[in-house]
Design a protein around this motif. Sequence first.
Motif, mmCIF file in Angstrom:
data_model
loop_
_atom_site.group_PDB
_atom_site.id
_atom_site.type_symbol
_atom_site.label_atom_id
_atom_site.label_comp_id
_atom_site.label_asym_id
_atom_site.label_seq_id
_atom_site.Cartn_x
_atom_site.Cartn_y
_atom_site.Cartn_z
ATOM 1 N N LYS A 150 0.886 -1.066 -0.183
ATOM 2 C CA LYS A 150 0.093 -0.040 -0.218
ATOM 3 C C LYS A 150 0.918 1.396 -0.143
ATOM 4 O O LYS A 150 0.443 2.395 -0.803
ATOM 5 C CB LYS A 150 -0.796 -0.228 1.149
ATOM 6 N N PHE A 207 2.638 1.670 -3.700
ATOM 7 C CA PHE A 207 1.472 2.027 -4.783
ATOM 8 C C PHE A 207 1.118 3.417 -4.360
ATOM 9 O O PHE A 207 0.693 3.990 -5.365
ATOM 10 C CB PHE A 207 0.558 0.846 -4.699
ATOM 11 N N ASN A 214 2.984 5.828 -6.175
ATOM 12 C CA ASN A 214 2.669 5.641 -7.594
ATOM 13 C C ASN A 214 3.790 4.828 -8.204
ATOM 14 O O ASN A 214 4.074 4.914 -9.293
ATOM 15 C CB ASN A 214 2.582 7.012 -8.253
ATOM 16 N N ASP A 231 4.906 1.695 -9.917
ATOM 17 C CA ASP A 231 4.115 0.738 -10.624
ATOM 18 C C ASP A 231 4.507 -0.800 -10.401
ATOM 19 O O ASP A 231 3.246 -1.670 -10.895
ATOM 20 C CB ASP A 231 4.413 0.956 -12.320
ATOM 21 N N ALA A 262 -2.864 -4.699 -6.036
ATOM 22 C CA ALA A 262 -2.172 -4.584 -7.454
ATOM 23 C C ALA A 262 -3.100 -4.433 -8.620
ATOM 24 O O ALA A 262 -3.228 -3.426 -9.334
ATOM 25 C CB ALA A 262 -1.246 -5.341 -7.601
ATOM 26 N N LEU A 287 -5.482 -1.390 -8.342
ATOM 27 C CA LEU A 287 -4.795 -0.088 -8.553
ATOM 28 C C LEU A 287 -4.032 0.002 -10.051
ATOM 29 O O LEU A 287 -3.654 1.046 -10.338
ATOM 30 C CB LEU A 287 -3.651 0.166 -7.700
ATOM 31 N N LYS A 318 -1.531 -1.844 -10.805
ATOM 32 C CA LYS A 318 -0.160 -2.040 -10.638
ATOM 33 C C LYS A 318 0.104 -3.604 -10.753
ATOM 34 O O LYS A 318 -0.562 -4.460 -11.294
ATOM 35 C CB LYS A 318 0.207 -1.729 -9.134
#
Length: 143
Positions: free
Chosen positions: A18, A21, A24, A26, A49, A52, A54
Amino acid sequence: MVAIHNVTSAQRLVDFAKLTFGFNIDRLVITKIGGTAAQAGIPDVGRIAVKLGKSIMVLPDLKDAIELLSPRKVYLMSPLAEREIDYVDYKDNSLIVFSGIENGFTKIEQSLGEYVNIKGMKGDPGPIAYAGAVLYCTLALQK
Protein backbone atom coordinates in the motif's frame (compact mmCIF):
# COMPACT_ATOMS: atom_id res chain seq x y z
CA MET A 1 12.03 -0.04 -8.84
CA VAL A 2 11.29 -0.84 -5.21
CA ALA A 3 11.68 -4.19 -3.50
CA ILE A 4 11.01 -5.74 -0.12
CA HIS A 5 13.30 -8.60 0.82
CA ASN A 6 12.88 -11.33 3.42
CA VAL A 7 9.36 -10.70 4.64
CA THR A 8 7.34 -13.22 6.67
CA SER A 9 4.47 -11.11 7.98
CA ALA A 10 1.37 -10.86 5.77
CA GLN A 11 0.36 -7.54 7.36
CA ARG A 12 3.81 -6.04 6.84
CA LEU A 13 3.77 -7.09 3.19
CA VAL A 14 0.31 -5.60 2.63
CA ASP A 15 1.30 -2.36 4.40
CA PHE A 16 4.48 -2.13 2.33
CA ALA A 17 2.55 -2.68 -0.90
CA LYS A 18 0.00 0.00 0.00
CA LEU A 19 2.86 2.38 0.82
CA THR A 20 4.75 1.81 -2.43
CA PHE A 21 1.64 1.93 -4.59
CA GLY A 22 0.64 5.11 -2.75
CA PHE A 23 3.83 6.70 -4.09
CA ASN A 24 2.67 5.71 -7.59
CA ILE A 25 5.27 2.98 -8.01
CA ASP A 26 4.07 0.70 -10.81
CA ARG A 27 5.87 -2.52 -9.90
CA LEU A 28 6.69 -3.98 -6.49
CA VAL A 29 9.42 -6.61 -6.36
CA ILE A 30 9.13 -9.14 -3.52
CA THR A 31 12.05 -11.46 -2.75
CA LYS A 32 12.65 -14.23 -0.21
CA ILE A 33 9.11 -14.40 1.06
CA GLY A 34 7.96 -16.88 3.68
CA GLY A 35 5.47 -17.64 6.43
CA THR A 36 2.07 -15.97 6.38
CA ALA A 37 3.37 -13.38 3.91
CA ALA A 38 3.66 -16.12 1.30
CA GLN A 39 0.38 -17.80 2.20
CA ALA A 40 -1.94 -14.86 2.84
CA GLY A 41 0.04 -11.74 1.95
CA ILE A 42 0.70 -12.46 -1.72
CA PRO A 43 -2.99 -12.98 -2.60
CA ASP A 44 -3.92 -9.78 -0.76
CA VAL A 45 -1.16 -7.77 -2.44
CA GLY A 46 -2.12 -9.25 -5.78
CA ARG A 47 -5.71 -8.04 -5.34
CA ILE A 48 -4.51 -4.57 -4.34
CA ALA A 49 -2.19 -4.41 -7.35
CA VAL A 50 -4.92 -5.40 -9.80
CA LYS A 51 -7.37 -2.85 -8.36
CA LEU A 52 -4.77 -0.09 -8.70
CA GLY A 53 -3.41 -1.15 -12.09
CA LYS A 54 -0.01 -2.03 -10.61
CA SER A 55 2.05 -5.21 -10.79
CA ILE A 56 4.07 -7.39 -8.46
CA MET A 57 7.04 -9.61 -9.15
CA VAL A 58 7.78 -12.43 -6.68
CA LEU A 59 11.25 -13.97 -6.84
CA PRO A 60 13.05 -16.51 -4.65
CA ASP A 61 16.01 -14.30 -3.74
CA LEU A 62 17.51 -10.85 -4.09
CA LYS A 63 20.18 -12.19 -6.45
CA ASP A 64 17.42 -13.27 -8.83
CA ALA A 65 15.92 -9.77 -8.87
CA ILE A 66 19.29 -8.21 -9.61
CA GLU A 67 20.01 -10.74 -12.35
CA LEU A 68 16.61 -10.43 -14.05
CA LEU A 69 16.06 -6.68 -13.69
CA SER A 70 19.69 -5.61 -14.31
CA PRO A 71 19.43 -2.40 -12.28
CA ARG A 72 22.06 0.29 -12.77
CA LYS A 73 22.37 0.67 -9.00
CA VAL A 74 21.15 -1.38 -6.05
CA TYR A 75 20.48 0.43 -2.78
CA LEU A 76 20.04 -1.74 0.29
CA MET A 77 18.32 0.71 2.61
CA SER A 78 18.69 0.16 6.34
CA PRO A 79 18.60 2.39 9.42
CA LEU A 80 21.34 0.07 10.74
CA ALA A 81 23.80 0.99 7.96
CA GLU A 82 26.71 3.19 8.97
CA ARG A 83 27.16 4.85 5.58
CA GLU A 84 24.75 7.75 5.07
CA ILE A 85 23.74 9.26 1.76
CA ASP A 86 21.94 12.52 1.03
CA TYR A 87 19.47 10.99 -1.41
CA VAL A 88 18.69 7.86 -3.37
CA ASP A 89 19.01 8.18 -7.13
CA TYR A 90 15.73 6.59 -8.22
CA LYS A 91 16.11 7.45 -11.89
CA ASP A 92 17.86 5.39 -14.53
CA ASN A 93 16.77 1.92 -13.47
CA SER A 94 17.87 1.82 -9.82
CA LEU A 95 16.56 -0.81 -7.39
CA ILE A 96 15.75 0.35 -3.85
CA VAL A 97 15.55 -2.64 -1.51
CA PHE A 98 14.09 -2.63 2.00
CA SER A 99 14.37 -5.44 4.51
CA GLY A 100 11.12 -6.98 5.67
CA ILE A 101 12.56 -7.88 9.07
CA GLU A 102 14.00 -5.78 11.85
CA ASN A 103 17.44 -7.42 11.71
CA GLY A 104 18.09 -5.99 8.27
CA PHE A 105 20.32 -7.55 5.65
CA THR A 106 22.91 -10.30 6.12
CA LYS A 107 26.57 -9.61 5.30
CA ILE A 108 26.22 -11.57 2.06
CA GLU A 109 23.13 -9.56 1.07
CA GLN A 110 24.93 -6.31 1.92
CA SER A 111 27.57 -7.17 -0.67
CA LEU A 112 24.96 -7.19 -3.46
CA GLY A 113 24.58 -3.41 -3.53
CA GLU A 114 25.19 -0.19 -1.66
CA TYR A 115 24.26 -0.79 2.00
CA VAL A 116 23.21 2.69 3.10
CA ASN A 117 21.02 4.79 5.37
CA ILE A 118 19.33 8.04 4.42
CA LYS A 119 21.05 11.03 6.03
CA GLY A 120 19.39 12.29 9.19
CA MET A 121 17.67 9.02 10.12
CA LYS A 122 18.61 8.08 13.67
CA GLY A 123 17.31 4.94 15.29
CA ASP A 124 15.15 2.23 13.76
CA PRO A 125 11.48 3.21 13.37
CA GLY A 126 10.58 -0.18 11.87
CA PRO A 127 10.52 -1.35 8.24
CA ILE A 128 7.31 0.35 7.09
CA ALA A 129 7.97 3.72 8.72
CA TYR A 130 11.56 3.68 7.46
CA ALA A 131 10.47 2.84 3.92
CA GLY A 132 7.91 5.65 4.06
CA ALA A 133 10.55 8.19 5.09
CA VAL A 134 13.03 7.05 2.45
CA LEU A 135 10.47 6.90 -0.35
CA TYR A 136 9.11 10.32 0.56
CA CYS A 137 12.61 11.83 0.49
CA THR A 138 13.36 9.99 -2.74
CA LEU A 139 10.18 10.46 -4.73
CA ALA A 140 8.34 13.47 -3.39
CA LEU A 141 11.18 15.82 -2.59
CA GLN A 142 13.32 15.21 -5.70
CA LYS A 143 10.75 16.04 -8.36
